[in-house]
Scaffold this active site. Structure first.
Site, short mmCIF file in Angstrom:
data_model
loop_
_atom_site.label_atom_id
_atom_site.label_comp_id
_atom_site.label_asym_id
_atom_site.label_seq_id
_atom_site.Cartn_x
_atom_site.Cartn_y
_atom_site.Cartn_z
N ASP A 1 0.83 -1.21 0.00
CA ASP A 1 0.00 0.00 0.00
C ASP A 1 0.86 1.26 0.00
OD1 ASP A 1 0.76 -0.67 2.72
OD2 ASP A 1 -0.62 0.90 3.40
N GLU B 1 0.05 -1.19 5.64
CA GLU B 1 1.11 -0.79 6.58
C GLU B 1 1.00 0.70 6.91
OE1 GLU B 1 5.18 0.71 7.76
OE2 GLU B 1 3.89 1.34 6.12
ZN LIG Z 1 6.83 1.89 4.08
#
Ligand SMILES: [Zn+2]
Length: 413
Positions: free
Chosen positions: A83, A178
């Site tokens: 992401d 994340e």
């Molecule tokens: Zn990162």
């Protein structure tokens, strides 16, 4: 090492829009991350990796089978997130490769105000002659963390094509979300089955990060008393004013994000929910020493109580929530994990360097979940920004480091 393939992969991956979304309650937070994850699973299968799985949460895992004749070489892992940051658009990324960088400012074509200035970015001076990849000026690039993804896939391809390189089982994982702090929420450490892992999510060439903040969140809630303001004399207690007095009493010259760096921690008010009868202040508390969080939390309690005491009738309550802990507390117990990484970095011809992460990484959480996980450079710079960039030669070095790490673990086992 085949030079172009990590770049080819990187240029392919950054074209996927994989922005995560902290307001979403699904997992992963956005469906578009699954598009890249699915294609990565297919690519790993095509390269011949075994156990390629995409689970119901979107995690993609796979194994590069062992080539060693030794029986006792443990499995190690490499992890990157797909992401990109919600802070900057990642849609329609148009990567540009600036070949043989000559040391001048780089003006990005889609917005003349987007300029990578050598004066502002000292790291650019070390990249003369290298190939720099940027976006076009209106989006982030996504080197955070697609550089890491491209490096891991390229190293996997290299190892699959060179069975004469002796290594133990190597596990690979690509994860969503994340950037919104949920990257490890459903990560199954037992199923991953490695003794340690390396996130390929760092910045400068040669960097290995083994220390992160320890982190708590704190909510300070002031209770006042609300009544009709026309008839409030001697009765109203305005919780907004109590909270303002508290915030104003925080030290102006220390213990804040604006006044600290290196190993200094801080307290940081970042959200206020304000009403006359009840005002809550959310703060984050950061320190490299977990015990140091307590001191800062006690200071917050004292200042909040002093503020409340100035407003008769006001009262205050506190809630503390643990966020994550300094991964060093785990990594110090397994020194070979970082030592082997430093050896691998040296074998790739670079001097390893370390600095404390003034934040958390997936590795901070994974380490405490039982998978010791330092963070290794991927080459990304200025991430979460439209001025994000990465040098192709740094990505190539990161591929070398992954391959060398697999060899070091085999040799020392
Ligand atoms: Zn990162």
């Amino acid at each position: 090492m085949s030079g172009s393939s990590v770049l080819d992969r990187f240029l392919r991956y950054v074209r996927y829009d994989t922005q995560s979304d902290e307001r979403s309650s699904t997992y992963p937070s956005t469906d578009k991350q699954l598009v890249l994850l699915r294609d990565l699973a297919a690519e790993l299968r095509e390269l011949g990796l075994s156990d390629v799985v995409m689970d119901e949460h979107g995690y993609v895992t796979a194994t590069i089978p062992a080539t060693t004749t030794k029986a006792n070489v443990p499995a190690i892992g490499f992890i990157a997130h797909v992401d990109t940051s919600p802070e900057m658009s990642g849609a329609g990324v148009k990567p540009i490769v600036h070949r043989a960088y000559d040391g001048r400012d780089l003006v990005l074509p889609d917005d003349p105000a987007a300029v990578l200035r050598v004066a502002d970015i000292p790291a650019l001076a070390g990249q003369i002659g290298h190939d720099i990849v940027t976006a076009s000026g209106t989006t982030l690039l996504g080197a955070d963390n697609k550089a890491g993804v491209a490096e891991i896939v390229t190293a996997a391809a290299h190892l699959m094509a060179h069975p004469e390189i002796a290594h133990g089982p190597v596990r690979v994982a690509f994860t969503p979300d994340e950037e919104i702090g949920r990257g490890t929420l459903h990560f199954d450490v037992a199923k991953f089955g490695a003794v340690c892992a390396y996130t390929m999510d760092g910045g400068l060439r040669g960097e290995i990060e083994t220390e992160s903040f320890s982190a708590d969140a704190m909510t300070v809630t002031f209770h006042g008393f609300n009544t009709h303001p026309g008839y409030a004399r001697g009765r109203m207690v305005n919780a907004i004013k109590v909270a303002a007095a508290f915030i104003d009493s925080l030290p102006p010259d220390r213990l804040s994000p604006e006044t600290t760096d290196g190993y200094d921690g801080f307290v940081h008010p970042y959200v206020v929910g304000a009403a006359v009868d009840r005002t809550s202040v959310k703060l984050i508390v950061r320190d490299f020493v977990t015990a140091g969080l307590k001191d800062k939390e006690q200071m917050i309690e004292r200042l909040a109580q002093e503020a409340a005491a100035r407003f008769p009738g006001a009262r205050v309550e506190f809630a503390v929530e643990e966020q994550y802990r300094n991964m060093r507390e785990v990594l110090d117990g397994v020194p070979q994990v970082a030592d082997y990484a430093r050896d691998a970095i040296r074998r790739a011809g670079i001097e390893p360097r370390s600095r404390p992460i003034r934040g958390g990484t997936d590795g901070s959480r994974l380490s405490f979940m039982g998978l010791p996980t330092p963070n290794v450079f991927a080459g990304k710079q200025n991430f979460h920004s439209r001025l994000e960039w990465v040098a192709v030669q740094d990505m190539e070095k990161a591929v070398d480091v992954i391959v060398e790490l697999c060899r070091v673990w085999e040799e020392r086992s």
